[in-house]
Every structure is written in structure tokens, then in C-alpha cells.
Write a protein that holds these residues in place. Structure first.
Motif, short mmCIF file in Angstrom:
data_model
loop_
_atom_site.label_atom_id
_atom_site.label_comp_id
_atom_site.label_asym_id
_atom_site.label_seq_id
_atom_site.Cartn_x
_atom_site.Cartn_y
_atom_site.Cartn_z
N LEU A 90 0.85 -1.20 0.00
CA LEU A 90 0.00 0.00 0.00
C LEU A 90 0.87 1.24 0.00
CD1 LEU A 90 -2.78 1.48 0.49
CD2 LEU A 90 -2.33 1.22 2.95
N LEU A 91 0.55 2.17 -0.90
CA LEU A 91 1.21 3.47 -0.87
C LEU A 91 0.36 4.43 -0.04
CD1 LEU A 91 3.35 5.35 -2.96
CD2 LEU A 91 1.17 6.50 -2.77
N LEU A 92 1.00 5.17 0.83
CA LEU A 92 0.28 6.14 1.67
C LEU A 92 0.85 7.53 1.48
CD1 LEU A 92 -0.18 4.57 5.23
CD2 LEU A 92 -1.98 5.16 3.59
N GLY A 115 0.85 -7.55 8.25
CA GLY A 115 1.35 -8.36 7.15
C GLY A 115 1.51 -7.67 5.80
N TYR A 116 1.22 -6.38 5.74
CA TYR A 116 1.38 -5.67 4.47
C TYR A 116 2.66 -4.84 4.47
CZ TYR A 116 -3.43 -6.94 3.51
OH TYR A 116 -4.56 -7.65 3.27
N ASP A 117 3.13 -4.55 3.24
CA ASP A 117 4.21 -3.58 3.10
C ASP A 117 3.58 -2.22 2.84
OD1 ASP A 117 6.48 -5.39 3.19
OD2 ASP A 117 5.66 -6.19 1.33
N VAL A 118 4.10 -1.20 3.50
CA VAL A 118 3.58 0.15 3.31
C VAL A 118 4.70 1.05 2.84
CG1 VAL A 118 2.56 2.16 4.44
CG2 VAL A 118 1.75 -0.12 5.03
N VAL A 119 4.41 1.80 1.78
CA VAL A 119 5.34 2.83 1.31
C VAL A 119 4.69 4.17 1.68
CG1 VAL A 119 6.53 3.80 -0.69
CG2 VAL A 119 5.99 1.35 -0.63
N ASN A 120 5.25 4.81 2.70
CA ASN A 120 4.65 6.04 3.22
C ASN A 120 5.49 7.21 2.74
OD1 ASN A 120 3.73 8.18 4.81
ND2 ASN A 120 3.59 6.96 6.68
N ILE A 121 4.94 8.00 1.80
CA ILE A 121 5.77 9.05 1.20
C ILE A 121 5.54 10.42 1.85
CG2 ILE A 121 6.07 7.85 -1.00
CD1 ILE A 121 4.00 9.84 -2.20
N GLY A 122 4.76 10.47 2.93
CA GLY A 122 4.71 11.71 3.70
C GLY A 122 3.58 12.65 3.33
N ASP A 132 4.22 8.43 -9.25
CA ASP A 132 5.61 7.99 -9.48
C ASP A 132 6.00 6.93 -8.46
OD1 ASP A 132 5.87 9.67 -11.59
OD2 ASP A 132 7.13 11.17 -10.58
N ALA A 133 5.69 7.21 -7.19
CA ALA A 133 6.06 6.26 -6.13
C ALA A 133 5.28 4.96 -6.28
CB ALA A 133 5.82 6.88 -4.76
N ALA A 134 4.01 5.07 -6.68
CA ALA A 134 3.19 3.86 -6.85
C ALA A 134 3.79 2.96 -7.92
CB ALA A 134 1.76 4.26 -7.21
N ASP A 135 4.22 3.58 -9.02
CA ASP A 135 4.83 2.80 -10.11
C ASP A 135 6.17 2.22 -9.67
OD1 ASP A 135 2.71 3.30 -11.73
OD2 ASP A 135 3.65 4.92 -12.85
#
Ligand code: B1M
Length: 215
Positions: A90-92, A115-122, A132-135
Motif C-alpha cells: 500500500l502506498l500512503l 502483514g502488508y508492506d507500506v510505502v509512506n511518502i509523507g 511515481d512512487a506507486a509505479d
């Protein structure tokens, strides 16, 4: 004051001194998540009301937010977790123009502890940066948070932009934050977006929606 009420008051008054001792003691009474949900968030709610009615000024709100963040950071390592990752990604982001991130970061904690990976871009993230981050990270869903009324409009624009770029099928969207309502997301925004867009009232609903996306 009894311990748990004192914790709530610490948030309202922005009192950091002795916070960790109180949190230690509170953890002997209940688990860290319950402390956040039942006591700390109750304090933030009061802060919002006082601020909204002009009885509290911005610098004090900032202090309350600092105490909230410090408390959550202190409690986080003690939470039950499955942080193995791999269930999905999940992107946040908090949307453009909006600095509020306490709720988004709670979603990060709850989702990544399950159990999930999170990409937290602030915070203050324009749609370009989000996509861009999602891709780049090949995420399974995009989560946007926003607390200002104007953020609800930004979210709508973001969804339109995602349609225009042809990525609506690729990215289910989770939306949360105090300015949104379920009706706005499930009726108005659902009509706008060519993909799947859902409303999360709180961090746990965010987790349930991720489970749904990955099912
Ligand atoms: Co601001 N602020 N603030 N603020 N602030 C609000 C949002 C406001 C409602 C206060 C009020 O007037 N009563 C009001 C917005 C009014 C409006 O738009 N109509 C407001 C305002 C006006 C402002 C400024 C404009 C003030 C100014 O500068 N004059 C300014 C905005 C700056 C900007 O963004 N450009 C501002 C600044 C700040 C601080 C920096 C001082 C601080 C933020 C600190 C930080 O986040 N790092 C702050 C705070 C703390 C608040 C209140 C008091 C509390 C917000 C909070 O953290 N709540 C807030 C009052 C309110 O919300 N009623 C307010 C606790 C948090 C856990 O809740 O984020 O809603 P929340 O998250 C929940 C759910 O919504 C959900 O899960 C969470 C918990 O389960 N959720 C998601 C959230 N995101 C999700 C994403 C998901 C799923 C669920 O999936 C993707």
C-alpha cells in the motif's frame, strides 16, 4: 487524576513531561492499541473541538500533536504484530497542501503490523509524486489522507487525473481523513473514478479494505 484520564489530559495540554512513565503504567492496564484508540485519540478529539471553536491557538495544537506522535512512537514497539510483509503493498500519502499526518501514520502502523508492506511518502504530496512512487514500488493500492476540506477537492482532482492517465484499473484507492464523509466517497467520488475507490473511517477499516483489495 486517574492514569488513563491523565493521559488524555496530556494530549490536550501538550504535556510531555512524565509521558513515558504514564504510558508504561497504562500498558499494565491495557494493550497499546487500546490506549491509542480510547485515550489518546479522545484527547485529540477535544483538541480539535477547542481549536475549531477558537478556544485553543495553533501553537498549542502543535504541542498536542507532538505529544500524540511521541506517545504513538513509544507504544508502537509493544504492539502485537505480523510485520513479515508480503500480503500486498500500500502506498500512503497526505495529499497536496495538507500537513496532517497523525492519522495517516496510524494507518501505516496498523496496516504494516498486519502483514502488508507500506510505502509512506509523507505529507503535501502532489499526484505526480504519488503516482511515481506507486509505479516505482509496484504497489497494489493507493491510500490518500487529508483533513482539510480543500483536500477533499484535491482527492477528487487526483482521481480525475488517474482516469486521464489510464491507471484507474491498476490502482484501487483508499481514502481517509476527518474532512471526508462516507457518502462523499461512496457516491460522489465513486462516480468520478473509473476504478475502485473506498472510504476508510479509521485505520482498521483501512486494513479491512486492504484485505478486500488483496482477496
Ligand atoms: Co489542523 N485542522 N490545521 N493541525 N488539525 C484540523 C483538520 C481542523 C478540522 C481543526 C478545526 O478547525 N476544528 C481544521 C480543518 C478545517 C477545514 O478544513 N474545514 C484544521 C486547520 C484549519 C488547520 C490549519 C489550516 C490551521 C492554520 O494554519 N490556520 C493548518 C493546516 C496546514 C496545512 O495542512 N496546510 C493546520 C495545522 C495543524 C497542526 C500542524 C497544528 C496539527 C497537525 C500535526 C500533524 O498532523 N503532524 C493539526 C491538528 C493536530 C489538527 C486536529 C486538531 C487533529 C488532527 C488529528 O491528528 N487527529 C484537527 C481536528 C480534527 O481532525 N477534527 C485539525 C487525530 C487523527 C488520528 O485523526 O487524522 O482524522 P485523523 O485520522 C483518523 C481517520 O480520519 C482515519 O484514521 C485515523 C484514525 O483511525 N484516517 C484514514 C486518516 N487518514 C486515513 C487514510 C486512510 C484510512 C483512514 O487510508 C488511506
Amino acid at each position: 487524576l486517574p492514569l488513563l484520564e491523565r493521559l488524555e489530559k496530556r494530549i490536550i495540554e501538550g504535556e510531555l513531561n512524565g509521558l513515558e512513565d504514564d504510558l508504561e503504567a497504562a500498558m499494565r492496564e491495557k494493550d497499546p492499541l487500546a490506549i491509542i484508540n480510547e485515550n489518546l485519540l479522545a484527547g485529540m478529539k477535544v483538541v480539535g473541538e477547542l481549536f475549531g471553536s477558537g478556544q485553543m491557538q495553533l501553537p498549542f495544537v502543535l504541542q498536542s500533536a507532538e505529544v500524540m506522535k511521541t506517545a504513538v512512537a513509544y507504544l508502537e514497539p509493544y504492539m502485537e504484530k505480523d510485520d513479515s510483509g508480503g500480503k500486498g503493498k500500500l502506498l500512503l500519502a497526505t495529499v497536496k497542501g495538507d500537513v496532517h499526518d497523525i492519522g495517516k501514520n496510524l494507518v501505516d502502523i496498523i496496516v504494516s503490523n498486519n502483514g502488508y508492506d507500506v510505502v509512506n511518502i509523507g505529507i503535501k504530496q502532489p499526484i505526480n509524486a504519488i503516482l511515481d512512487a506507486a509505479d516505482e514500488h509496484k504497489v497494489d493500492a493507493i491510500g490518500m489522507s487529508g483533513l482539510l476540506v480543500k483536500s477533499t477537492v484535491i482527492m477528487k482532482d487526483n482521481l480525475k487525473e488517474m482516469n486521464a492517465r489510464g491507471v484507474a484499473d491498476k490502482y484501487p484507492v483508499l481514502l481517509g481523513g476527518a474532512a471526508l464523509t462516507r457518502t462523499y466517497v461512496e457516491n460522489d467520488l465513486d462516480e468520478v473514478y473509473d476504478g475502485d475507490v473506498r472510504y476508510a473511517k479509521d485505520a482498521f477499516e483501512g486494513l479491512r479494505l486492504m484485505d478486500h483489495v488483496m482477496a
